[in-house]
Scaffold this active site. Structure first.
Site, PDB file in Angstrom:
ATOM      1  CG  ASP A  77      32.425  44.687  32.206  1.00 37.71           C
ATOM      2  OD1 ASP A  77      33.411  45.383  31.962  1.00 37.71           O
ATOM      3  OD2 ASP A  77      31.976  43.846  31.384  1.00 37.71           O
ATOM      4  CE  LYS A  79      35.840  43.102  33.609  1.00 38.12           C
ATOM      5  NZ  LYS A  79      36.139  44.526  33.472  1.00 38.12           N
TER       6      LYS A  79
END
Length: 449
Positions: A169, A129
């Site tokens: 995201d 991430k």
């Protein structure tokens, strides 16, 4: 919720000590460890060679400076992150988040969750991430382009289709992915389509990727509802958020016969008893990039806008938290239960607090955790990688069909694992154990690396 096995307590203590102040990461690790006592009792080999400790420690953490120039010619400085958490199953895979709240603890929590989520898909992808504390809200397209280009100047050293494949995201959509891909192509002098997913269809993107996370959440909940002999048909639903995940979750709920009566953004929420006008929400959010309060202004009578407050005060049978982490508290969960909720599906990453999860489970509410229910986005990203690798492009119908198959297999694997470990209907335990075992088996096979 389960108590942590005494054999695992020292591991949690070490994580808390070594990652001081990173509360979201602590929460994510504790939630998984609570499920693993039954596993190590049945398979003590998973407690050997510090396997669980290694799973809780990222393989690599990268933090870097992102300087850029705004439209007033002032130099701005942001901080960039990429946490490459686990590559036992494949190249690191996970989104980039641009939001002022981003810090290393949040990125580590997301990367940890991503590792198990990706394992659940059955696709050959590891977990990672990244992101930045940059806030795209209120910035011009040129400012966003300059920021994305500066961000990629550093990030490009650490990514690649066989190394690490970022996606979008919160705060990172098709526009941002395009700017970053353009800079990556210029810096590397090669057209490596598989280095980023969520790309536009004109340069290697996958059909259904935009819709995938929201669609996948609803596919999971539909399958979960079916275990009790019901469906979305005629159900009153509330969806938090009004970004990509929320919009396409609402669209799929409506296609299944449900009625979405409320959605939100960070300023407040709207209630439309006639059912949310999704075309108007898309116009406001995807075209104008406006606030959800505009919906009430444009619709007029019959629409109720609440500034601030909690969207979970709105009675519903199905609740889909699709905004951000820890948005649904224990108090919210009690309100939902009192108002007759029968199913909750997490479209965001860890949007329910531990107290909320406990309330739902105690009340026998069907509860789909994010690492299982919102895996549709990354599953379709993996399908995009597959198309890029074969220089192919699939139809929307074919891609959505594969998405539905993957989500149904995730649901069934979680349900079967929960049954196997003596907790039928506990999708949290089922998801945690299924994901953990898949990662753990690969790590054991690869040795201590």
């Amino acid at each position: 919720m389960n108590a942590i096995d005494e054999k695992l307590q020292p591991i949690l203590s070490t994580v808390l000590h070594r990652n001081a102040g990173e509360t979201e990461f602590h929460q994510a690790v504790q939630e998984v460890l609570e499920s693993l006592g039954r596993v190590i009792s049945k398979h003590p080999e998973y407690a050997e060679e510090a396997l669980i400790e290694r799973i809780c420690e990222p393989e690599r953490q990268i933090i870097f400076r992102v300087p850029w120039v705004d439209d007033n010619n002032d130099v701005q400085i942001n901080r960039g992150f990429r946490v490459q958490f686990n590559s036992a199953l494949g190249p690191y895979k996970g989104g980039l988040r641009f939001h002022p709240s981003v810090n290393v603890g949040i990125i580590k929590f997301l990367g940890f969750e991503q590792t198990f989520k990706n394992a659940l898909t059955g696709m050959p992808i590891g977990g990672g991430k990244g992101g930045s504390d940059f806030n795209p809200r209120g910035r011009s397209d040129r400012e966003i382009m300059r920021f994305c280009q500066s961000f990629m100047v550093e990030l490009h050293r650490h990514v690649g289709e066989y190394t690490d494949v970022p996606a979008g995201d919160i705060g990172v959509g098709g526009r941002e992915i395009g700017y970053m891909f353009g800079m990556y192509k210029r810096l590397t002098n090669r057209y490596e389509a598989g280095v980023l997913t969520g790309k536009g269809l004109s340069y290697g993107g996958s059909r259904a990727r935009t819709e995938a996370t929201g669609f996948g959440t609803v596919y999971f909940v539909e399958r979960m509802l079916a275990t009790t002999g019901t469906s979305f048909e005629g159900k009153r639903c509330v969806v938090s958020g009004s970004g990509n995940v929320a919009i396409y979750a609402m669209q799929k709920v409506m296609s299944f016969g449900g009625t979405v009566v409320a959605c939100s953004d960070s300023d407040g929420y709207i209630v439309d008893e006639n059912g949310i006008d999704l075309a108007l929400v898309k116009e406001i959010k995807e075209v104008r990039r406006g606030r959800i309060s505009e919906y009430a202004e444009l619709k007029g009578d019959g629409v109720h806008y609440v500034k601030g407050g909690s969207i979970w005060d709105v009675p519903c049978e199905v609740a889909l938290p699709c905004a951000t982490q820890n948005e649904l508290t224990g108090a919210d969960a009690k309100t939902l239960v009192e108002n007759g909720v029968i199913a909750v599906g997490e479209g965001a990453n860890m949007p329910s607090t531990p107290d909320a999860v406990h309330v739902f489970q105690k009340a026998k509410v069907l509860f789909a955790p994010g690492k299982a229910a919102n895996a549709g986005g990354v599953a379709t990203s993996a399908l995009e990688m597959q198309q890029n690798a074969s220089r192919d492009s699939w139809s929307f119908a074919k891609t959505e069909e594969r998405l539905a198959q993957i989500i149904h297999s995730i649901h069934d694997a979680c349900a079967e694992t929960a049954d196997e470990y003596g907790a039928p209907g506990d999708y949290v335990l089922g998801a945690n154990i299924t994901g953990f075992v898949r990662v753990a088996e690969a790590m054991r096979a690869l040795g201590v690396v």
